[in-house]
Design an enzyme around this catalytic site. Structure first.
Site, short mmCIF file in Angstrom:
data_model
loop_
_atom_site.label_atom_id
_atom_site.label_comp_id
_atom_site.label_asym_id
_atom_site.label_seq_id
_atom_site.Cartn_x
_atom_site.Cartn_y
_atom_site.Cartn_z
CG ASP A 37 -0.37 0.15 2.53
OD1 ASP A 37 0.86 0.39 2.61
OD2 ASP A 37 -1.08 0.01 3.54
CG ASP A 58 -3.74 2.95 0.98
OD1 ASP A 58 -4.58 2.42 1.71
OD2 ASP A 58 -2.60 3.25 1.37
#
Length: 279
Positions: free
Chosen positions: A169, A212
């Site tokens: 991420d 994300d």
């Protein structure tokens, strides 16, 4: 079935279907010929809507065994609701075989049944592809990720293959959203996904698994290859600024499938490694 039916016409030795594609590369399938390099007869060069196209081929006198070569062909367009999908063509090796109006009618009867089925299959494939994609990034979505990971784990166990997984991420992404807003944050994720596509191999399967967080499934790959790919991903994302967010970095967890792993434990090991990396 359409190709097989085409080759059952009297004196016909092979059949080819050519489907046009918006991407530019047509789909070609053949029966009685190798599909490699096979091309169906195309329409008039000016784009006129010909009902049928007949061709004859001539070979040099020095050619050995001319009886084994294609001597002629007949093609009719595959049309669905006024739109041409491509062509169905049949070929003969018999130099005395001439195609007539009855042959055209038989091929037209075949295409009338085939064209709706082909178009339905295309629409189903497009709908399935859209259902498998994340709308923001264009990568595969979370559902596709878990289905594919389960399938790849089963395949790797069955055939004793290696399989690795990267889960990563964007570092401090909450700060990015606070700084540039959620729309700006979405643009950052979309750009990051583009950079992921630039560096992965064709066999790798990139996915957005939520927020994300991203993942890449690496079939036929060990931990060393996965770590090498992570280095390339890290460089691709951090080497130049992304929009208003500037230079960003990523953290990742990397894991290789173990004999005792199922897809859930495999993902959890990589995900736990990600959180250790972030700590």
């Amino acid at each position: 079935r359409t190709l097989e039916a085409g080759t059952r016409l009297e004196g016909v030795d092979a059949a080819v279907v050519r489907l046009d594609s918006a991407e530019g590369t047509p789909t070609v399938a053949a029966h009685g010929l190798s599909p490699d390099g096979a091309e169906a007869i195309s329409g008039p060069p000016d784009g006129s809507p010909a009902r049928a196209i007949e061709v004859r081929y001539r070979y040099d006198d020095t050619v050995e065994h001319p009886e084994t070569l294609i001597s002629g062909g007949l093609a009719v367009p595959l049309v669905q609701k006024g739109s041409r999908l491509g062509y169905l063509a049949v070929y003969t090796r018999d130099a005395t075989r001439n195609f007539g109006d009855d042959d055209v009618k038989q091929l037209e009867a075949l295409t009338e049944r085939a064209a709706p089925a082909i178009e339905n299959a295309r629409q189903f494939r497009e709908a399935r592809q859209l259902a498998d994609l994340d709308a923001l990034t264009g990568l595969h979505n979370r559902r596709y990720f878990h289905e594919t990971l389960a399938r790849e784990c089963a395949r790797a166990h069955r055939y004793n293959r290696r399989l690795s997984l990267i889960v990563f991420d964007v570092d401090d992404f909450k700060d990015v959203n606070d700084e540039v807003g959620h729309l700006g944050g979405d643009a950052v994720l979309a750009e990051a996904a583009d950079r992921v596509r630039e560096v992965i191999r064709s066999a790798d399967i990139p996915c957005r698994v939520g927020g994300d967080e991203f993942a890449v499934i690496l079939p036929e790959s060990g931990i060393d290859q996965a770590e090498h790919l992570f280095g390339r991903l890290q460089a691709a994302i951090s080497q130049r600024p992304i929009g208003q967010a500037g230079r960003l970095h990523i953290s990742a967890g990397v894991a290789e499938l173990k004999p005792e792993d199922d897809s859930i434990s495999f993902f959890e090991r990589a995900d736990d490694a990600l959180y250790r990396a972030k700590d």
